[in-house]
Scaffold this active site. Structure first.
Site, PDB file in Angstrom:
ATOM      1  CD  GLU A 108      -9.153 127.350  45.363  1.00 22.28           C
ATOM      2  OE1 GLU A 108      -8.600 126.449  44.659  1.00 22.28           O
ATOM      3  OE2 GLU A 108      -8.741 127.476  46.740  1.00 22.28           O
ATOM      4  N   GLY A 123      -4.699 126.789  52.051  1.00 23.38           N
ATOM      5  CA  GLY A 123      -3.514 128.178  51.886  1.00 23.38           C
ATOM      6  C   GLY A 123      -3.355 128.920  52.897  1.00 23.38           C
TER       7      GLY A 123
HETATM    8  P1  13P Z   1      -4.229 124.516  51.420  1.00 29.40           P
HETATM    9  O1  13P Z   1      -3.762 122.033  51.377  1.00 29.40           O
HETATM   10  O2  13P Z   1      -2.859 123.809  50.473  1.00 29.40           O
HETATM   11  O3  13P Z   1      -4.609 124.061  52.352  1.00 29.40           O
HETATM   12  O4  13P Z   1      -5.281 123.590  49.898  1.00 29.40           O
HETATM   13  C1  13P Z   1      -6.624 122.663  50.218  1.00 29.40           C
HETATM   14  C2  13P Z   1      -6.980 122.549  49.168  1.00 29.40           C
HETATM   15  O5  13P Z   1      -8.188 123.742  48.915  1.00 29.40           O
HETATM   16  C3  13P Z   1      -7.989 121.210  48.647  1.00 29.40           C
HETATM   17  O6  13P Z   1      -8.860 121.342  47.891  1.00 29.40           O
END
Ligand code: 13P
Length: 254
Positions: free
Chosen positions: A104, A178
């Protein structure tokens, strides 16, 4: 779960969730619950909390075995860098780990490979263990470029590392973050095998043997055991499932 000379690490990445009040309540309750059971041998638990919750994490986890850290930092120690967080200050307040290069950060905030390398160096310089995140997008995977991308990110992130200090790698395929779409244990392990070889090429056998590589991307109680049993998976970096104690606790080997 623990393999070779590496600890098994279960890390929570809360992203931009939880206020200081919510963080304090969660962490105190989490410590009370984990004190009733032992964390499995050589298992570490880490919380990556929003910057505004860092002091609360420091206080709430002071007398516990649970570690914590920031989700990002800058590579300079102080100065005119509005809105940034200093590695030196993170060290002063007791952060053990800090994330570098989360997808991100790379995608939304345009963080470059070169910046990740500088951040790894800055963190190691103040005694914080960087957790370097790497991972390919769906388009890169479909074009057969997974290993090329993650190895490029690995090399850039570790370019200025201190060879006497620890680092942790987190493999997070962007398409699995996510989305509820988890990499199959085989897909994850294949990427980890490539990264393990990448670590060997960069720092030799000893370095690759002691450096944990975590998997992240839709880790949940239902898929954790199978992922954690893979030969090269040394733990998890967990987003969504880390926001509730009921879904995070079962991910920790007991
Ligand atoms: P999720 O477990 O929500 O897929 O996110 C993973 C993540 O980006 C952890 O840094």
């Amino acid at each position: 779960m623990k393999k070779d000379a590496r600890p098994f690490i279960v890390a929570a990445n809360w992203k931009m969730h939880k206020s200081p009040r919510e963080a304090g309540e969660f962490l105190k309750s989490f410590v009370a619950q984990t004190n009733k059971r032992s964390l499995g041998g050589d298992c570490e638990v880490v919380f990556f909390v929003p910057a505004i919750d860092l002091m609360v994490a420091a206080e709430s986890l002071r007398d516990s075995q649970v570690k914590w850290g920031a989700q990002n930092c800058y590579f300079e120690m102080k100065g005119a860098f509005t809105g940034e967080t200093s590695p030196a200050v993170l060290s002063e307040i007791g952060a053990h780990y800090t994330l570098v290069g989360h997808s991100e950060r790379r995608a939304i905030f345009h963080e470059s490979d070169a910046e990740t390398g500088k951040k790894v160096k800055a963190l190691q310089g103040v005694g914080i263990v960087p957790m370097l995140c790497v991972g390919e997008t769906l388009a890169e995977r479909e074009a057969g470029r997974t290993n090329e991308v993650i190895l490029r990110q690995l090399r850039a992130g570790l370019e200025h590392r201190d060879t006497n200090k620890n680092v942790v790698i987190a493999y997070e395929p962007v398409w699995a973050i996510g989305t509820g779409k988890v990499a199959t244990p085989q897909q994850a392990n294949d990427a980890h095998v490539a990264l393990r070889q990448g670590l060997k090429d960069l720092g030799g056998d000893g370095f690759s043997r002691v450096t944990p590589i975590l998997y992240g991307g839709s880790v949940k109680p239902e898929n954790a055991a199978e992922l954690g049993a893979q030969s090269e998976i040394d733990g998890f970096l967990v987003g969504g499932a880390s926001l509730e104690i009921a879904t995070f606790l079962p991910l920790i080997p007991g």
